[in-house]
Design a protein around this motif. Structure first.
Motif: not given
Lengths: 433, 433
Positions: A346-369
Motif C-alpha cells: 500500500x502507498x499509505x495506510x490510514x489507521x482507524x475510523x477517525x483518519x479519513x484519507x483526505x487528512x493525508x492529502x493536506x495536513x498529516x505530514x507524509x507525502x500525498x504523491x
C-alpha cells in the motif's frame, strides 16, 4: 453501478482478476508532437518556448516576462484569506517536519580486512517542479513536491506553471513562497519540460523534474528521462477502504467519494465483512452525490470503476489488499494496527475510523504523491530520498588490497577481463608504494 | 587517439561541453519487434516463450525443461576450480555484509497534535533477475543483483539466463547458488522479460525485474515498466581517474583500460595536474595494449572515447568531475578523502593510489551496478532500497482530527474538492464516535 463481488461466490477469482487488470486510463498518443516540441526547444531555446507558449496557452511572453516577479509572488501571498493562509502554513510545517525525520544516515567503517567502506547521501543539485495550470493547480501539490526537495538540501528548485489565457492561481504562488521557491516561470506543457531538461538562455537546466501533468507533460518527462531524472508518472487516484459494520456508512461513503471526485478515471473500492453495511454505504454514496459540487465526476468514477467486495471475515481482505496494492488504504476497523502489520502493499495506510484519507492529502505530514495502478507492489511514495542520491566509497591501503585483491584477480580472469586483473595485480607485485 | 584538453586553453569550455554531450551508444530500434514478442508472451504464455527461445537461442525446450534442475546447479557448483570458488565466496560474503548494513529504519511517533505518524519499509514480494548469456555472462553481476534482493528479504528471486546453442556458463549457476537463487529458467531476450512480467503457466509473474541485457532486453524492460518495476537501464561503463604526478603511470593506465576493455563504447577519462604525467600514462596505455587479451576492444574505446584533461591544479578538477558525474571515480591523490568530500556527483568513489576501480567490481562489497551517462547527478547505484518499498502511516483519534482537520477542510474547499472536505468535516461535527 459499482461492481459488487462476494469473495465466497463462485467465479470470484476470475472477476477479481478482471478488476486487477482493468485499464482506467485512455493513453493519448502524443509521442510525436511531444518529440517535435522537445527537439525544437533543445535547438532554439527561449524562442521555441515562447512560441509554443503563445500557441498552447494563448499568452504572449518575452524572455524577460517569462519569470514571475518577486512582487507578483508577494502580492499573491498578500491576497490570500488569512484563515486559508494559516491552513497552508500548518500544512507546510507538518510536511516539512515529517520529511525532516527521514534524513538517511551515512555509512562509514573499516572492516576486518582493513578496507575502508562507506556510503554517503548528497542532495541533487537542481530540481524542476512542474505544476499544472487551470483547475488542476493544487497548492497542496506544490507543498508536497517542493518541501521534500528543500529539506533534502536541493540548492535550486525551479517551478514552471502554465498560465492559460494569462490566469495563474494565487494560491499556487503562495504555496511556492511558503516552500521557499522563488524561481518560477509561467510556462507549461512539453515546452516547459524541455526548457528544464535542456536549459535555455533564460532557464538553467535542472538535474531532475518532478510533479504531475497532463498527457503531454507525462510523455515529455518520459522522453527526457536519462538526460534528467524524473519522478513516477502518476495514474488516476485510488482508495481502498476496509471497513467493518461498526462504522458510520456516511463517513465511509464520503471517503470513497473523496478519491472518486478527483477524476472520472479514479477508483474507489470498499471491502467489508458485512453485506448489510455494504448496502448502507451504497445508499450513503447516492445521498452524498445529491449535494456534492463535483458529483458528476465522482458519480461517473463510482459507477464506472467503483467496487464493493464482501468477504466472510476481515482476514480474508488481506490477500486482496496486497494484490490491489492501493495508493491509499483506509483501515476503518477496531484493531487497525494489527491489520496494517499484516499488509505488504500500500502507498499509505490510514489507521482507524477517525483518519479519513483526505487528512493525508493536506495536513498529516507524509507525502500525498503515492504509487498508483498497483505499483505499490514495487515502489514508494515521494520522499526525501527522491531528492538525494547515494555515492559509495572504498579505500584500500597496500595491506587491505593484499587481503582482498587476489580474489578480484581470480574473478576478473575467470570473466576474461585482463585489464581488470592487471589493475589489481600490478599493485600487488611489489610495485612502488 | 584520445581527446586531449587543457582546462586553461582557449576553447576548453566548448570542447568540454562536446565531451559531455557526446553519445557513445547507437540505439538499435527494436521497439516494434519487442512489442510483438511481449504481446505474444502475454497472450500465449509458455508456448510463445518456447517458440521465441527456439528461434533466437536455437534451443528446443519444453515447459518441463525450461527450468534448470537442482542437479544441474549442484553439478555446476561442483565443477568450479576450488580457488575460484573461494574467490566467489569471499565476494558473496563481502557484498552481503555491506548491503546488510544498509537496512533502513522504520519511523514511528506521535506528534504534539496527537497524530500518530510513521513510515515502514517492506521487501518487494518477487523479483526477476535477468542475466545475459554468452560472453557477457558475469558471475559477479549475479551476486551484485541477487544478494541485495536476498538481504532485503525478497521471498522469491527468479533468474532467467539464455543459453544460446545450449551453452550455459557454470560460474553463473554457481554464483546463483551462492546467492541462494534456485529458481532459474534457461530463457532470455524480450520473451524472458515478458514471462517475468506477465507470468506463464510455468513461471510466476514477479513484481520487479533487474539486471543488465542487450537492446532487446532493455527495450522490453522499458515496455513492461508499470506492470512491474525495473532497475535503471545501464549504458556503457565509464571511469574517471583524477591523478597527480606521484602515481605510477602504469597503474593508472591499467585502471583506465579496465573500463575501456568492457566495450568499444566504454569511456575512460584521466584528469591530472601534470602534463608530463599525462604523456607517461598515454605511453603506458599503449604498452599495456600490446599484451592485454581484450586489447582490440580496449584500444578502440580509448581511441574513440578516451580523454585526458590537464588542469592547473587539482582543485580545478572538482567542477569538471561534478559535470561529468562519472559512474566510477578514482581519486589517486595524496589526500583523497578531502577531495572526495568536495565532490557531489559520482556513482562510486575509489580512494587513494591503492584502490583500483576493479576491486569494486568484485570484492569490495558495495554494488557494482552504478549510474552511467551522467545520471549520478540524480540517481544512485543499486542498493538494498531498490528491493524494498516504503508505506507511510497516519492515525488520528477524535482529538487529533479536531486539531488538524479544520485546516484540511479549508484547503480542500479552496481546491474545490467538496468530498475531501466532507470526509473530514462529517467526522468533526459531533457524529457518533
Amino acid at each position: 453501478m459499482p461492481l459488487e463481488l462476494n469473495s465466497s461466490a463462485p467465479g470470484f477469482e476470475d472477476a477479481f482478476k478482471d478488476l486487477l487488470a482493468a485499464k482506467r486510463e485512455i493513453q493519448e498518443d502524443v509521442q510525436n508532437s511531444v518529440a517535435a516540441i522537445l527537439a525544437d526547444v533543445r535547438e532554439r531555446g527561449d524562442a521555441a518556448v515562447l512560441e509554443h507558449t503563445a500557441r498552447f496557452d494563448r499568452v504572449t511572453l518575452t524572455a524577460d516576462t517569462m519569470r514571475v516577479t518577486a512582487a507578483e509572488i508577494d502580492a499573491a501571498l498578500a491576497s490570500i484569506d488569512p484563515g486559508l493562509l494559516q491552513a497552508l502554513e500548518l500544512a507546510a510545517e507538518r510536511i516539512e517536519d515529517f520529511h525532516r525525520r527521514q534524513k538517511p544516515d551515512a555509512l562509514s567503517y573499516t572492516d576486518h580486512a582493513g578496507v575502508r567502506l562507506g556510503a554517503r547521501w548528497t542532495s541533487i543539485g537542481a530540481v524542476g517542479l512542474y505544476v499544472p495550470g487551470g483547475t488542476a493547480a493544487y497548492p497542496s501539490s506544490v507543498l508536497m513536491n517542493a518541501l521534500p526537495a528543500k529539506v533534502a538540501g536541493v540548492e535550486r528548485v525551479t517551478m514552471v506553471v502554465p498560465t492559460p489565457d494569462g490566469k495563474l492561481n494565487p494560491l499556487v504562488l503562495a504555496a511556492a513562497k511558503l516552500a521557499g521557491v522563488t524561481e518560477i516561470y509561467r510556462i507549461g506543457g512539453a515546452q516547459a519540460v524541455g526548457a528544464l531538461a535542456y536549459g535555455t538562455a533564460t532557464i538553467g537546466a535542472v538535474d531532475k523534474i518532478v510533479g504531475p501533468g497532463n498527457a503531454y507533460v507525462a510523455a515529455a518527462k518520459r522522453q527526457v528521462f536519462g538526460t534528467v531524472g524524473i519522478d513516477m508518472i502518476a495514474g488516476p487516484s485510488e482508495i481502498l477502504v476496509v471497513a467493518d459494520a461498526a462504522n458510520d456508512p456516511a463517513w465511509i461513503a464520503a471517503d470513497l467519494l473523496s478519491q472518486a471526485e478527483h477524476d472520472t478515471s479514479a477508483q474507489a473500492i470498499l471491502i467489508t465483512d458485512d453485506g448489510a453495511f455494504a448496502e448502507a454505504v451504497k445508499r450513503a454514496v447516492d445521498g452524498h452525490l445529491k449535494t456534492l459540487p463535483r458529483a458528476a465526476i465522482a458519480g461517473e468514477s463510482w459507477r464506472g470503476h467503483g467496487a464493493i467486495i464482501v468477504v466472510s471475515k476481515l482476514d480474508d481482505a488481506i490477500p486482496l489488499v496486497d494484490r490491489l496494492a492501493p495508493e491509499h488504504l483506509e483501515l476503518a476497523v477496531a484493531e487497525p494496527d494489527a491489520l496494517a502489520a499484516r499488509i505488504r502493499n500500500a502507498g499509505a495506510i490510514f489507521l482507524g475510523r477517525h483518519t479519513p484519507e483526505a487528512i493525508g492529502d493536506y495536513v498529516a505530514g507524509p507525502n500525498h504523491v503515492l504509487p498508483t495502478a498497483r505499483s505499490a507492489r514495487f515502489s514508494s511514495g515521494l520522499n526525501l530520498l527522491d531528492f538525494m542520491k547515494r555515492t559509495t566509497l572504498v579505500g584500500c591501503d597496500p595491506g587491505a588490497l593484499a587481503a582482498i585483491g587476489p580474489a578480484a584477480v581470480a574473478l576478473a580472469n575467470a570473466e576474461g577481463l585482463g585489464a581488470h586483473a592487471l589493475s589489481v595485480s600490478i599493485r600487488l607485485n611489489g610495485a612502488p608504494q
